[in-house]
Design a protein around this motif. Structure first.
Motif, PDB file in Angstrom:
ATOM      1  N   GLY A 133      14.095  18.186  13.872  1.00 23.83           N
ATOM      2  CA  GLY A 133      12.666  18.234  14.149  1.00 23.83           C
ATOM      3  C   GLY A 133      11.822  18.648  12.959  1.00 23.83           C
ATOM      4  N   THR A 134      12.444  18.850  11.818  1.00 23.35           N
ATOM      5  CA  THR A 134      11.710  19.223  10.614  1.00 23.35           C
ATOM      6  C   THR A 134      10.838  18.063  10.158  1.00 23.35           C
ATOM      7  N   GLU A 135       9.607  18.367   9.792  1.00 27.12           N
ATOM      8  CA  GLU A 135       8.674  17.350   9.321  1.00 27.12           C
ATOM      9  C   GLU A 135       8.261  17.652   7.891  1.00 27.12           C
ATOM     10  N   PHE A 136       8.069  16.589   7.110  1.00 28.96           N
ATOM     11  CA  PHE A 136       7.548  16.773   5.754  1.00 28.96           C
ATOM     12  C   PHE A 136       6.627  15.619   5.409  1.00 28.96           C
ATOM     13  N   LEU A 137       5.607  15.964   4.634  1.00 25.00           N
ATOM     14  CA  LEU A 137       4.589  15.001   4.223  1.00 25.00           C
ATOM     15  C   LEU A 137       4.914  14.516   2.825  1.00 25.00           C
ATOM     16  N   THR A 138       4.936  13.214   2.664  1.00 25.32           N
ATOM     17  CA  THR A 138       5.185  12.607   1.358  1.00 25.32           C
ATOM     18  C   THR A 138       4.417  11.296   1.303  1.00 25.32           C
ATOM     19  N   ARG A 139       4.603  10.559   0.245  1.00 24.94           N
ATOM     20  CA  ARG A 139       3.947   9.254   0.114  1.00 24.94           C
ATOM     21  C   ARG A 139       5.009   8.165   0.210  1.00 24.94           C
TER      22      ARG A 139
ATOM     23  N   TYR B 146      -1.722  11.389  10.103  1.00 14.74           N
ATOM     24  CA  TYR B 146      -0.868  10.564   9.251  1.00 14.74           C
ATOM     25  C   TYR B 146       0.096   9.754  10.107  1.00 14.74           C
ATOM     26  N   PRO B 147       0.568   8.617   9.607  1.00 10.36           N
ATOM     27  CA  PRO B 147       1.618   7.870  10.314  1.00 10.36           C
ATOM     28  C   PRO B 147       2.890   8.719  10.379  1.00 10.36           C
ATOM     29  N   LEU B 148       3.612   8.637  11.494  1.00 15.45           N
ATOM     30  CA  LEU B 148       4.846   9.402  11.700  1.00 15.45           C
ATOM     31  C   LEU B 148       6.031   8.458  11.735  1.00 15.45           C
ATOM     32  N   ILE B 149       7.034   8.745  10.910  1.00 12.88           N
ATOM     33  CA  ILE B 149       8.268   7.964  10.888  1.00 12.88           C
ATOM     34  C   ILE B 149       9.415   8.915  11.198  1.00 12.88           C
ATOM     35  N   VAL B 150      10.170   8.617  12.259  1.00  9.31           N
ATOM     36  CA  VAL B 150      11.312   9.443  12.653  1.00  9.31           C
ATOM     37  C   VAL B 150      12.560   8.850  12.013  1.00  9.31           C
ATOM     38  N   VAL B 151      13.300   9.687  11.280  1.00 12.09           N
ATOM     39  CA  VAL B 151      14.527   9.247  10.614  1.00 12.09           C
ATOM     40  C   VAL B 151      15.717  10.023  11.166  1.00 12.09           C
ATOM     41  N   ASP B 152      16.894   9.425  11.090  1.00 10.77           N
ATOM     42  CA  ASP B 152      18.092  10.055  11.639  1.00 10.77           C
ATOM     43  C   ASP B 152      18.593  11.213  10.788  1.00 10.77           C
ATOM     44  N   VAL B 153      18.562  11.050   9.470  1.00  6.28           N
ATOM     45  CA  VAL B 153      19.149  12.055   8.587  1.00  6.28           C
ATOM     46  C   VAL B 153      18.197  12.349   7.433  1.00  6.28           C
ATOM     47  N   THR B 154      18.007  13.632   7.162  1.00  5.76           N
ATOM     48  CA  THR B 154      17.275  14.074   5.981  1.00  5.76           C
ATOM     49  C   THR B 154      18.122  15.153   5.310  1.00  5.76           C
ATOM     50  N   SER B 155      17.610  15.727   4.247  1.00 10.39           N
ATOM     51  CA  SER B 155      18.353  16.796   3.579  1.00 10.39           C
ATOM     52  C   SER B 155      18.471  18.023   4.468  1.00 10.39           C
ATOM     53  N   ASP B 156      17.656  18.118   5.499  1.00 11.49           N
ATOM     54  CA  ASP B 156      17.716  19.256   6.419  1.00 11.49           C
ATOM     55  C   ASP B 156      18.887  19.160   7.387  1.00 11.49           C
ATOM     56  N   SER B 157      19.412  17.947   7.626  1.00 12.43           N
ATOM     57  CA  SER B 157      20.507  17.789   8.585  1.00 12.43           C
ATOM     58  C   SER B 157      21.743  17.101   8.005  1.00 12.43           C
TER      59      SER B 157
ATOM     60  N   GLU C  24       0.837  -1.195   0.000  1.00  8.69           N
ATOM     61  CA  GLU C  24       0.000   0.000   0.000  1.00  8.69           C
ATOM     62  C   GLU C  24       0.877   1.252   0.000  1.00  8.69           C
ATOM     63  N   TYR C  25       0.552   2.190  -0.858  1.00  8.94           N
ATOM     64  CA  TYR C  25       1.290   3.436  -1.027  1.00  8.94           C
ATOM     65  C   TYR C  25       0.395   4.553  -0.499  1.00  8.94           C
ATOM     66  N   HIS C  26       0.807   5.194   0.602  1.00 11.45           N
ATOM     67  CA  HIS C  26      -0.071   6.143   1.276  1.00 11.45           C
ATOM     68  C   HIS C  26       0.726   7.334   1.809  1.00 11.45           C
ATOM     69  N   PRO C  27       0.045   8.420   2.195  1.00  9.82           N
ATOM     70  CA  PRO C  27       0.739   9.580   2.763  1.00  9.82           C
ATOM     71  C   PRO C  27       1.346   9.249   4.124  1.00  9.82           C
ATOM     72  N   VAL C  28       2.562   9.744   4.352  1.00 14.26           N
ATOM     73  CA  VAL C  28       3.294   9.516   5.597  1.00 14.26           C
ATOM     74  C   VAL C  28       4.049  10.799   5.930  1.00 14.26           C
ATOM     75  N   VAL C  29       4.182  11.109   7.219  1.00 10.75           N
ATOM     76  CA  VAL C  29       4.981  12.250   7.660  1.00 10.75           C
ATOM     77  C   VAL C  29       6.317  11.716   8.168  1.00 10.75           C
ATOM     78  N   PHE C  30       7.405  12.276   7.657  1.00 13.98           N
ATOM     79  CA  PHE C  30       8.748  11.944   8.125  1.00 13.98           C
ATOM     80  C   PHE C  30       9.259  13.095   8.975  1.00 13.98           C
ATOM     81  N   ARG C  31       9.880  12.776  10.125  1.00 13.61           N
ATOM     82  CA  ARG C  31      10.452  13.788  11.016  1.00 13.61           C
ATOM     83  C   ARG C  31      11.950  13.533  11.157  1.00 13.61           C
ATOM     84  N   ASP C  32      12.732  14.591  10.981  1.00 17.90           N
ATOM     85  CA  ASP C  32      14.179  14.521  11.167  1.00 17.90           C
ATOM     86  C   ASP C  32      14.459  14.525  12.669  1.00 17.90           C
ATOM     87  N   ALA C  33      15.160  13.519  13.175  1.00 20.67           N
ATOM     88  CA  ALA C  33      15.435  13.410  14.605  1.00 20.67           C
ATOM     89  C   ALA C  33      16.363  14.516  15.087  1.00 20.67           C
ATOM     90  N   ALA C  34      17.243  15.015  14.226  1.00 19.42           N
ATOM     91  CA  ALA C  34      18.207  16.026  14.641  1.00 19.42           C
ATOM     92  C   ALA C  34      17.604  17.432  14.670  1.00 19.42           C
TER      93      ALA C  34
END
Length: 81
Positions: free
Chosen positions: A20-26, A43-54, A8-18
């Motif tokens: 705190g920036t959040e972005f909505l994607t699929r 939306y489901p929240l997934i915390v990731v260690d590194v994004t383009s913000d950090s 299933e392909y659905h909207p999800v919010v990713f949060r940068d752990a370093a």
């Protein structure tokens, strides 16, 4: 494309752990944690260690390799033939 074999392909919010920036994607990723988004939906929240913000490459904190110094040191040590 075959039916009923794809996740299933659905909207999800990713949060940068370093940062705190959040972005909505699929995504096909899922999580039991949820977040209320600004559009009023949950939306489901997934915390990731590194994004383009950090990430150092995107923030400009990337180290620059001294390639010229390495070549010169190699030539001094082993000499030019």
């Amino acid at each position: 494309m075959k039916t009923a074999i794809h996740p299933e392909y659905h909207p999800v919010v990713f949060r940068d752990a370093a940062t705190g920036t959040e972005f909505l994607t699929r995504s096909t990723a899922t999580s039991e944690n949820t977040v209320d988004w600004s559009d009023g939906n949950v939306y489901p929240l997934i915390v990731v260690d590194v994004t383009s913000d950090s990430h150092p490459f995107w923030t400009g904190a990337q180290r620059v390799m001294d390639t010229e110094g390495r070549v010169e040191r190699f030539n001094r040590r082993y000499g030019r033939k």
